[in-house]
Design a protein around this motif. Structure first.
Motif, short mmCIF file in Angstrom:
data_model
loop_
_atom_site.label_atom_id
_atom_site.label_comp_id
_atom_site.label_asym_id
_atom_site.label_seq_id
_atom_site.Cartn_x
_atom_site.Cartn_y
_atom_site.Cartn_z
N LYS A 43 0.82 -1.21 0.00
CA LYS A 43 0.00 0.00 0.00
C LYS A 43 0.86 1.27 0.00
N SER A 44 2.00 1.21 0.68
CA SER A 44 2.82 2.41 0.87
C SER A 44 3.75 2.68 -0.30
N TRP A 45 4.22 1.63 -0.97
CA TRP A 45 5.23 1.80 -2.02
C TRP A 45 4.80 2.76 -3.12
N PRO A 46 3.57 2.66 -3.66
CA PRO A 46 3.19 3.58 -4.75
C PRO A 46 3.19 5.05 -4.33
N ILE A 47 3.00 5.33 -3.04
CA ILE A 47 3.02 6.72 -2.58
C ILE A 47 4.44 7.26 -2.53
N PHE A 48 5.39 6.40 -2.23
CA PHE A 48 6.83 6.64 -2.28
C PHE A 48 7.25 7.93 -1.55
N MET A 49 7.01 7.93 -0.24
CA MET A 49 7.56 8.98 0.63
C MET A 49 8.68 8.33 1.44
N PRO A 84 15.52 8.35 -0.88
CA PRO A 84 15.47 9.76 -1.34
C PRO A 84 16.22 9.99 -2.64
N TYR A 85 17.37 9.30 -2.79
CA TYR A 85 18.13 9.42 -4.05
C TYR A 85 17.30 8.93 -5.22
N TYR A 89 16.18 11.12 -8.39
CA TYR A 89 16.75 10.75 -9.69
C TYR A 89 15.66 10.48 -10.72
N TYR A 90 14.69 9.66 -10.37
CA TYR A 90 13.67 9.28 -11.35
C TYR A 90 12.70 10.42 -11.63
N GLN A 91 12.48 11.30 -10.65
CA GLN A 91 11.68 12.49 -10.93
C GLN A 91 12.38 13.37 -11.95
N ASN A 92 13.69 13.56 -11.80
CA ASN A 92 14.45 14.37 -12.75
C ASN A 92 14.44 13.73 -14.14
N VAL A 93 14.54 12.40 -14.18
CA VAL A 93 14.53 11.71 -15.46
C VAL A 93 13.19 11.90 -16.17
N ARG A 94 12.10 11.77 -15.40
CA ARG A 94 10.78 11.94 -16.01
C ARG A 94 10.56 13.37 -16.49
N GLU A 95 11.01 14.33 -15.69
CA GLU A 95 10.85 15.73 -16.09
C GLU A 95 11.68 16.04 -17.34
N ALA A 96 12.88 15.48 -17.40
CA ALA A 96 13.74 15.72 -18.55
C ALA A 96 13.20 15.09 -19.83
N ASN A 97 12.36 14.06 -19.65
CA ASN A 97 11.80 13.37 -20.82
C ASN A 97 10.31 13.66 -20.98
N THR A 98 9.85 14.73 -20.38
CA THR A 98 8.44 15.18 -20.47
C THR A 98 7.44 14.05 -20.24
N GLY A 99 7.70 13.27 -19.20
CA GLY A 99 6.74 12.23 -18.82
C GLY A 99 6.87 10.93 -19.58
N THR A 110 9.84 4.13 -8.57
CA THR A 110 8.98 5.14 -7.94
C THR A 110 7.58 5.18 -8.55
N THR A 111 7.38 4.49 -9.67
CA THR A 111 6.05 4.44 -10.28
C THR A 111 5.51 3.01 -10.39
N ALA A 112 6.37 2.02 -10.21
CA ALA A 112 5.94 0.62 -10.30
C ALA A 112 5.46 0.13 -8.94
N SER A 113 4.85 -1.04 -8.93
CA SER A 113 4.40 -1.63 -7.66
C SER A 113 5.59 -2.22 -6.91
N PHE A 114 5.40 -2.45 -5.62
CA PHE A 114 6.47 -3.05 -4.81
C PHE A 114 6.78 -4.45 -5.31
N GLU A 115 5.75 -5.23 -5.61
CA GLU A 115 5.96 -6.62 -6.02
C GLU A 115 6.77 -6.69 -7.31
N SER A 116 6.44 -5.85 -8.28
CA SER A 116 7.18 -5.87 -9.55
C SER A 116 8.61 -5.37 -9.35
#
Length: 302
Positions: A43-49, A84-85, A89-99, A110-116
């Motif tokens: 439940k917590s992984w997708p929120i990724f805090m 936190p790294y 990192y993945y936020q910057n990658v997504r922003e640099a590639n416009t989603g 940071t966007t996949a499920s914990f199980e995967s």
């Protein structure tokens, strides 16, 4: 139980829900089993805090360790390092590639499920060690358990052990290290004011440097003694275990990738006798290792 159920019901945003999950993980840890923690992580992984996800992962790893599921415990605990790294990192990658999914990023934790993510990490780590013959050593501090040491050696199952250690003991070591580093800076600065003809001051300066070396050696010996019981070996030393787990077929020593968490990363682990003669590389997280390795392999292949 009723309080948590009501809190979950009243939580209207993902950030509120993960606060409830983290509180459950920390407050009700002794009364719950692996299934409970697995549900919290899912439940917590997708929120990724990161600061809230970290204790949940550590709690899940501790439960797995007690249930003798040590291979999964080693991987889950290691995944708590560097969150936190990974987020940045993945936020910057997504922003640099416009989603869009960028080239070279096979999996975004940071966007996949914990199980995967768990399955991907396990599969990719096995592939990496098969192809590159690297070993990996992770160290993280758990408030309830102590220092958890996991070793991932080529050709064998992951090993994980716990050294009882308190937060206050870590703080004491950090204070000693801070004093040593400050004294080191002060003595280096003082050298500029010493005349080349003033033999007494030069002698005193060198004496202070040798004394500083001895204090650093004492700190490093403390670090060695701290992790020695966790990994063990033929003679109970970290070095004997590393010799066993890190020899290539031709007898050469394999490189080691070191993953210390934010509580332990300031210490000079590479300087302990068990690692001093090895090729040691620090990395911030397991995801960073796998991502960089796969990106480099694609470039090399191309």
């Amino acid at each position: 139980q009723k309080m948590f159920e009501k809190s979950r019901m009243l939580s209207s945003s993902p950030s509120e829900r993960i606060f409830v999950y983290a509180a459950e993980a920390m407050i009700r840890s002794s009364a719950q089993g692996c299934t409970y923690y697995q549900s919290l992580v899912s439940k917590s992984w997708p929120i990724f805090m990161p600061h809230l996800l970290r204790p949940i992962l550590k709690g899940y790893a501790a439960k797995l360790l007690r249930s003798e599921t040590k291979e999964t415990a080693a991987l889950v605990g290691t995944m708590s390092i560097g969150l936190p790294y990974d987020l940045g990192y993945y936020q910057n990658v997504r922003e640099a590639n416009t989603g869009k999914k960028p080239q070279g990023i096979a999996h975004d934790p940071t966007t996949a499920s914990f199980e995967s993510t768990l399955e991907y990490n396990q599969r990719s780590l096995e592939e990496l060690q098969k192809r590159e013959q690297w070993d990996m050593l992770s160290l993280y501090f758990d408030d309830k358990e102590g220092i958890v040491v996991s070793s991932f050696s080529c050709g064998s199952a992951p090993k994980v052990s716990v050294v009882p250690f308190s937060k206050s003991s870590i703080s004491e070591l950090q204070t000693k290290l801070d004093i040593l580093l400050q004294t080191n800076d002060e003595t280096l600065e003082s050298a500029t004011g010493i005349s080349s003809t003033d033999n007494k001051k030069k002698k005193d300066w060198w004496a202070s440097r040798f004394a500083l070396d001895k204090e650093m050696a004492s700190l490093i010996n403390t670090l060695e003694a701290t992790v020695r019981p966790a990994i063990g070996g033929r003679d109970g030393s970290l070095e004997s275990q590393l010799e066993t787990m890190s020899l290539k077929a031709d007898g050469a020593k394999r490189p080691i990738v070191l993953l210390p968490d934010h509580n332990l990363q300031r210490f000079p682990w590479e300087s302990i006798s068990s690692l001093r003669s090895r090729h040691v590389t620090r990395m911030p997280s397991l995801s960073s290792i796998l991502s960089l390795w796969k990106t480099q392999r694609q470039k090399t292949f191309s």
